[in-house]
Design an enzyme around this catalytic site. Structure first.
Site, PDB file in Angstrom:
ATOM      1  N   CYS A 120       1.006  -0.623   0.231  1.00  0.00           N
ATOM      2  CA  CYS A 120       0.376  -0.122  -0.148  1.00  0.00           C
ATOM      3  C   CYS A 120       0.776   1.331  -0.166  1.00  0.00           C
ATOM      4  O   CYS A 120       1.621   0.859   0.941  1.00  0.00           O
ATOM      5  CB  CYS A 120      -1.233   0.472   0.978  1.00  0.00           C
ATOM      6  SG  CYS A 120      -2.090   2.000   1.436  1.00  0.00           S
ATOM      7  N   HIS A 170       0.673   2.638   4.023  1.00  0.00           N
ATOM      8  CA  HIS A 170       1.001   1.964   4.726  1.00  0.00           C
ATOM      9  C   HIS A 170       1.634   1.609   5.221  1.00  0.00           C
ATOM     10  O   HIS A 170       2.596   0.828   5.342  1.00  0.00           O
ATOM     11  CB  HIS A 170      -0.629   1.141   5.405  1.00  0.00           C
ATOM     12  CG  HIS A 170      -1.916   2.327   6.083  1.00  0.00           C
ATOM     13  ND1 HIS A 170      -2.655   2.352   5.196  1.00  0.00           N
ATOM     14  CD2 HIS A 170      -2.146   3.121   6.759  1.00  0.00           C
ATOM     15  CE1 HIS A 170      -4.048   3.070   5.137  1.00  0.00           C
ATOM     16  NE2 HIS A 170      -2.954   3.190   6.514  1.00  0.00           N
ATOM     17  N   LYS A 205       5.331   5.756  16.909  1.00  0.00           N
ATOM     18  CA  LYS A 205       5.692   4.415  18.050  1.00  0.00           C
ATOM     19  C   LYS A 205       7.694   4.117  18.263  1.00  0.00           C
ATOM     20  O   LYS A 205       7.869   4.206  19.163  1.00  0.00           O
ATOM     21  CB  LYS A 205       4.548   3.372  18.304  1.00  0.00           C
ATOM     22  CG  LYS A 205       3.497   4.225  19.182  1.00  0.00           C
ATOM     23  CD  LYS A 205       2.891   2.948  19.465  1.00  0.00           C
ATOM     24  CE  LYS A 205       0.960   3.398  19.677  1.00  0.00           C
ATOM     25  NZ  LYS A 205       0.520   2.279  20.061  1.00  0.00           N
TER      26      LYS A 205
END
Length: 682
Positions: free
Chosen positions: A148, A151, A306
């Protein structure tokens, strides 16, 4: 009474809320408060998007029923939003029965008008963004796996029976609407992106799935589930009564639709400016007035992640900062429509400078002097000396100009500029107080008129600031309003009804600090400790989840720093680091691009490098790039290259590109992650 309808995107419940969700809702809430204060009847909508294969998978991974998973995430959103006291009239959920009724009506209207047909679809599908991609749009990963482009996760090749929406038939209709309604898509850079995409051609859109069960069944064909974006986008009309009895049904819908402002992130711009208006056209419904795409929050100049450890944790944020200060920071710090940088350090600096030492200090010292020198009663403007009277008039003029600028900028959604206009007026008030020295005037009975003029002017300016900033700082401005001795709700005071001088003879209320100064060192130490503990916990979880190795991999020590090869590579003329450091590379965003008459190879750009004004740069890439498709693209610019003339035009820098093949075809260098304009490359 004028109506105003503002919406946020509905938030997808495959993960927990984050700063981006809060930011968009703060913007919508501030606009809603602003419009209400100015006499509009406002409907403010937010909510959650709860269908699709990604939700099914998330629930399966969590080991709970889908509805239970959805309810849990929705509760987390409402909990995260609660401290901000958002004033939305409704929280729409796509699992609501009323929403399902409205979606079915929209589908039936589009189908009855001939825009939906049945066929078979095969394509590369991303479950994370619920979208199919052409093979050319995908990113190639290891082993030629297609990923993708958003993502970077593997795409699935799906082939199944499907209903299709005739999106291709709406290409010219959409382009015509964009042309006739230049404010339909904002800001301009995003409008240009959408124009380029639509001009490139539209394909019919698959709008149903037989492989997905968690969704709304297609009317009269329950084996098919509606495409999640057809379902989700419809919320903006179903939530106000389209196809159901919400808030009075059809009458309420017609009252508020079309929406005045629909706020979206740039990652979902295409859905809201291509698919959504086409769906509405297909059903014979009017289109929203404006779809505004805001920027992304970066942290330390990098996309929040993160992995990078630069995520803004909402729990940490709410522990150390009040909702008011967070509201102020995001509205003041980000130029709406562009990317912004959110760090705890920047938030602390802005809170202390603008609020504690700024607005809060002005309120505290003005009211304290009124209490100490005037028995707590705000004086009338005394007949002071000519010089002081002139200064007071200049302060009043500065405040009145700021009031006009505030409304002008807010109406254009230039929130940062609006707040800046008031800040500049506040600086003028602070200077007036410091120059006049009312604490000295209070010692001389003969200077009583001067003292009263200074305190009257400062209190009156503070009253205007409280009213103007009520949509931005609702609780803080109410506290200032009460301390000024005013009655009622400050957010119901129309700024145009304020009269200079009405503050006189008001008995002030109890004085209390509005914005206590934050100890930056102490707060940052606590935040860093909390972040370290959080990262350690995540690392432990990862370690526990990792599969056991049968044989540990041998570690190869990394070099302390990159160095030139021991043996020189033929054809490379090495330079020292000191030479490289002389070259200043910066991130730039292309604002305009056009061909130069009688110059086949040159394109002329204006590029935003984060400076006061864009730069004009010329590049010899006209044979390889269409200028309109480059608008909004981030490029790398040599910023300290001496200007030179080309075809009579000055080029103020150089755009970097790779040279490919024997013909030296240029490929513009760019970025996979979001980076702010003007950021340096090192």
């Amino acid at each position: 009474m004028n109506k105003f309808y503002v919406t946020t995107p509905i938030y997808y419940v495959n993960s927990y809320p984050h700063l981006g969700h809060v930011y968009t809702t703060i913007i919508a809430d501030t606009v809603a408060r602003y419009k209400r204060q100015r006499g509009h009847e406002v409907f403010f909508l937010t909510g959650t998007d709860e269908h699709g294969i990604n939700i099914e998978r998330a629930a399966e991974a969590a080991g709970v029923p889908v509805k239970e998973h959805v309810d849990r995430i929705v509760d987390s959103f409402k909990t995260a939003f609660a401290p901000f006291e958002f004033t939305n009239q409704h929280w729409v959920r796509t699992t609501d029965e009323s929403h399902k009724e409205g979606v079915r009506k929209l589908w039936q209207a589009a189908k009855a008008n001939g825009w939906i047909y049945k066929g078979k679809y095969e394509g590369w599908y991303c479950g994370n963004c619920n979208e199919f991609y052409q093979e050319a749009e995908a990113v190639k990963g290891d082993g030629d796996v297609l990923l993708c482009p958003t993502h970077e996760r593997p795409l699935e090749l799906l082939s199944e029976e499907s209903y299709f929406f005739k999106l291709s038939a709406f290409q010219e209709k959409l382009l015509e609407h964009y042309e006739k309604n230049p404010h339909f898509i904002r800001p301009e850079t995003r409008r240009n992106e959408v124009l380029s995409f639509v001009r490139g051609g539209l394909n019919d859109l698959s709008v149903s799935r037989v492989s997905v069960k968690w969704g709304i069944p297609v009317p009269d064909d329950p084996e098919h589930t509606m495409y999640v974006w057809f379902d989700a986008l419809s919320n903006y009309i179903t939530a106000i009564g389209y196809g159901n009895e919400q808030f009075g049904g059809e009458e309420h819908f017609k009252k508020f639709w079309p929406a005045n402002l629909q706020l979206v992130g740039k990652d979902i711009l295409r859905f809201h400016t291509v698919y959504w208006p086409a769906f509405l056209m297909a059903a014979g419904l009017p289109l929203p007035k404006t779809v505004y795409s805001h920027g992304m929050w970066l942290s330390g100049g990098r996309k929040m992640s993160k992995t990078l450890g630069n995520v803004i944790d909402l729990a940490v944020l709410q522990k150390h900062f009040s909702p008011e200060t967070v509201r102020y920071f995001v509205l003041r710090e980000m130029v709406f429509g562009q990317d912004g940088d959110f760090t705890y350090e920047a938030l602390l600096d802005r809170v202390n400078a603008d609020l504690a030492s700024g607005l809060g200090n002005l309120a505290s010292r003005t009211l304290t002097m009124v209490r100490n020198f005037c028995d707590g009663v705000i004086p009338s403007a005394g007949a002071a000396s000519t010089d002081l009277t002139t200064q007071a008039s200049e302060v009043r003029e500065a405040v009145e100009q700021a009031v006009a600028a505030f409304d002008r900028e807010f109406d254009e959604y230039n929130f940062s500029r609006a707040i800046e206009a008031l800040s500049n007026a506040r600086f003028r008030v602070d200077k007036f107080i410091s120059d006049a020295k009312p604490w000295d005037l209070a010692k001389d009975a003969a200077k009583r008129a001067e003292l009263e003029l200074v305190l009257h002017t400062a209190a009156e300016a503070l009253r205007f600031f409280a009213v103007l900033l009520a949509p931005v700082l609702p609780n803080a401005t109410q506290a200032i309003w009460n301390q000024l001795g005013e009655s009622g709700e400050v957010n119901q005071v129309l700024p145009s009804n304020l009269n200079w001088g009405d503050v006189a003879q008001k008995q002030i209320g109890e004085i209390a600090a509005i914005f206590p100064r934050l100890d930056k060192k102490k707060v940052m130490e606590e935040i860093k400790q909390e972040e370290a503990a959080s990262q350690a916990a995540r690392a432990q979880e990862t370690k526990q989840e990792a599969p056991a190795e049968t044989k540990p991999a041998e570690a190869t020590p990394a070099p302390a720093a990159a160095a030139a090869p021991a043996e020189p590579v033929p054809g490379i003329a090495y330079i020292g680091i000191e030479d490289f450091l002389k070259v200043e590379l910066r991130v730039g965003e292309i604002k305009t691009a056009e061909r130069i008459p009688k110059a086949d190879k040159l394109l002329r750009f204006t590029i935003d490098l984060g400076e006061a004004a864009p730069r004009q740069i010329l590049a010899g890439i006209a044979q390889y790039y269409e200028p309109e498709k480059l608008i909004g693209r981030k490029v790398i610019v040599v910023a300290n290259l001496a200007p030179r003339k080309l075809r009579g035009l000055e080029s103020q820098g150089m755009i970097l590109a790779a040279s490919v093949g024997e013909e030296g075809r240029p490929i513009l260098a760019g970025f996979l992650e979001e980076v702010p304009n003007g950021a340096k490359l090192k």
